[in-house]
Design a protein around this motif. Structure first.
Motif, PDB file in Angstrom:
ATOM      1  N   ALA A 184      21.218  15.935  -0.063  1.00  0.00           N
ATOM      2  CA  ALA A 184      21.968  16.699   0.937  1.00  0.00           C
ATOM      3  C   ALA A 184      21.136  17.850   1.472  1.00  0.00           C
TER       4      ALA A 184
ATOM      5  N   PRO B 210      18.631  15.800   4.609  1.00  0.00           N
ATOM      6  CA  PRO B 210      19.161  14.577   5.235  1.00  0.00           C
ATOM      7  C   PRO B 210      18.331  14.082   6.411  1.00  0.00           C
TER       8      PRO B 210
ATOM      9  N   HIS C 262      24.518   8.852   4.206  1.00  0.00           N
ATOM     10  CA  HIS C 262      24.800  10.161   3.614  1.00  0.00           C
ATOM     11  C   HIS C 262      26.043   9.991   2.738  1.00  0.00           C
TER      12      HIS C 262
END
Length: 462
Positions: A159, A162, A186
């Protein structure tokens, strides 16, 4: 929360946001990957190589943009960030260069009346889970050879980084890679574990912590799929009495502090033979005092922030604890004005009078600090080097190649360096022992983990 946020360590601002994939989007990605892989494995290897080379060209053409994004996402100094883009190209190019030889059929000696050979077949859909500290260099190890071998790839990035996943996929799509062969997702932690359990996934490659790696292995248990794990280290450097002292100082200290110490194979502990010890420490301190800690988007900065405040606090905790246990600190944080508790900015530190009862010398630190310890001889150094639950790399500094090689044979590590450290040669197998992981990437051996052998035993009837 149905979105991820990348909080930049530069100023703690939200650098970007992305929606997390829904269950339906995850299933669609799996379906597309399985369908695309069926055709991709039939695509001639020469064409797969050509697409990969075009993707490398597309990727490196955006070096400045990618470097700036790295700087903001994870705090790499802008003067150093472009080297990761070049490293990506080096590794990807090498794996493309050796693909035809590494993936060729294994021909056996002639046997009258028979044709016999072993073919390397792709596994299917590979899931690659990559970390933030070297988001391109860690991902390329698994992604590019998996694609070249005929697999489809789903890439899940940290995260914190990304855009790294998006840029890699973008480069391959622009190169003409068929839809569905290489995709990014994601995901949250629950979705990752569910994805690992999916029967569509035939190989898992994970780079990260021991704790999460164990969870990934547990999730894949009973599925009989290949699992490659790179789980970090507590990598040592050993400076023998016959080493080039100044070179050893410069190389080992760079290996300890580059990327603010946030390297899986960075040097986290240094052992120096007693005849060189005092001089080594003195020179190391002088060198570290030359670092400039600051915003990574400043071209003059040589030491950026850690990835997040919690990471800096963790490292501060190890340093404070070691000092309380008797370690001596040699760098005054006052000399680094950007160092502030409660921020990601942390001054570098050198500690002596350290021992293995300290977390700083036994647990992974992942920050800009290194402990230096005096040793009598090779035997004491070897005992301390191997006194670790990790075994990713180890570096020896010496002018005696024969002695270093003999010592390297006894070191419990996946890679042994002589007079260098913190570098992956793509021609060599990248692997770890003990809690540093399992499996192998890069080199021709890396292809063996991304394919399965299929034997052909053909009897000729005349």
């Amino acid at each position: 929360m149905n979105k991820l946020q990348c909080i930049s360590p530069i100023d703690n601002s939200v650098y970007l946001e992305r929606p997390l994939a829904s269950p339906g989007e995850i299933q669609t990605a799996l379906d597309n990957a399985q369908k695309a892989q069926t055709a991709w494995k039939q695509t001639p290897l020469t064409e797969r190589i050509a697409i990969t080379r075009a993707a490398i060209k597309n990727f490196t053409a955006k070096e400045s943009q990618l470097a700036e994004e790295l700087c903001w996402m994870m705090g790499r100094p802008i003067r150093q960030a472009p080297s990761e883009i070049r490293g990506f190209a080096e590794r990807a190019t090498y794996m493309a260069d050796i693909a035809e030889a590494a993936l060729a059929d294994i021909r056996l000696p002639e046997k009258p009346g028979f044709v016999r050979f072993i073919r390397r077949e792709p596994l299917g859909v590979a899931l690659v889970i990559a970390p933030w500290n070297y988001p391109y260099l860690t991902a390329v190890n698994a992604v590019v050879p998996a694609l070249l071998a005929g697999n489809a790839v789903l890439l899940k990035h940290s995260a914190q980084t990304p855009l790294a996943a998006e840029r890699m996929v973008e480069a391959f799509v622009e190169a003409g890679l068929p839809r569905g062969v290489f995709q990014y997702l994601h995901l949250n932690h629950g979705d990752i574990e569910r994805l690992v359990c999916s029967p569509a996934i035939k190989h898992l490659s994970f780079t990260g912590s021991v704790k999460v790696g164990a969870a990934m292995e547990y999730a894949a248990a009973g599925r009989f799929i290949g699992v490659g794990l790179e789980l970090g280290g507590k990598d040592p450097a050993y400076v023998r009495a016959d080493a080039d002292l100044q070179y050893a100082v410069e190389t080992a200290i760079d290996g300890a502090f580059f990327n603010s110490g946030q390297s899986c194979c960075g040097i986290e502990r240094i052992y120096v033979q007693e005849t060189l010890y005092e001089d080594f420490v003195e020179r190391a301190i002088a060198l570290v005092r030359q670092y400039r800690l600051g915003r990574p988007d400043d071209p003059e900065t040589t030491l950026g922030p850690l990835v997040r405040v919690e990471a800096a606090d963790f490292v501060r905790g190890q340093i404070d604890e070691a000092i309380a246990q008797g370690a001596s600190a040699h760098i005054d944080p006052v000399d680094f004005p950007a160092d502030k508790r409660g921020t990601s900015y942390l001054a570098p530190q050198i500690l002596t009078e350290v021992h293995h009862g300290m977390r700083l010398m036994s647990d992974e630190t992942f920050g800009p600090v290194v402990g230096i310890r005096k040793v009598r001889d090779d035997e004491e150094a070897l005992a301390l080097i191997n006194d670790s639950e990790y075994g990713l790399t180890a570096a020896i500094f010496s002018s005696d190649l024969e002695a270093a090689e003999a010592l390297g044979d006894r070191i419990e590590a996946g890679t042994v360096f002589l007079n260098r450290c913190d570098y992956l040669d793509p021609a060599l197998a990248w692997s770890g022992v003990k809690n540093s992981g399992r499996g192998c990437t890069l080199s021709s051996i890396g292809y063996e983990h991304l394919t399965r052998p299929k034997s052909f035993h053909l009897k000729i009837r005349l």
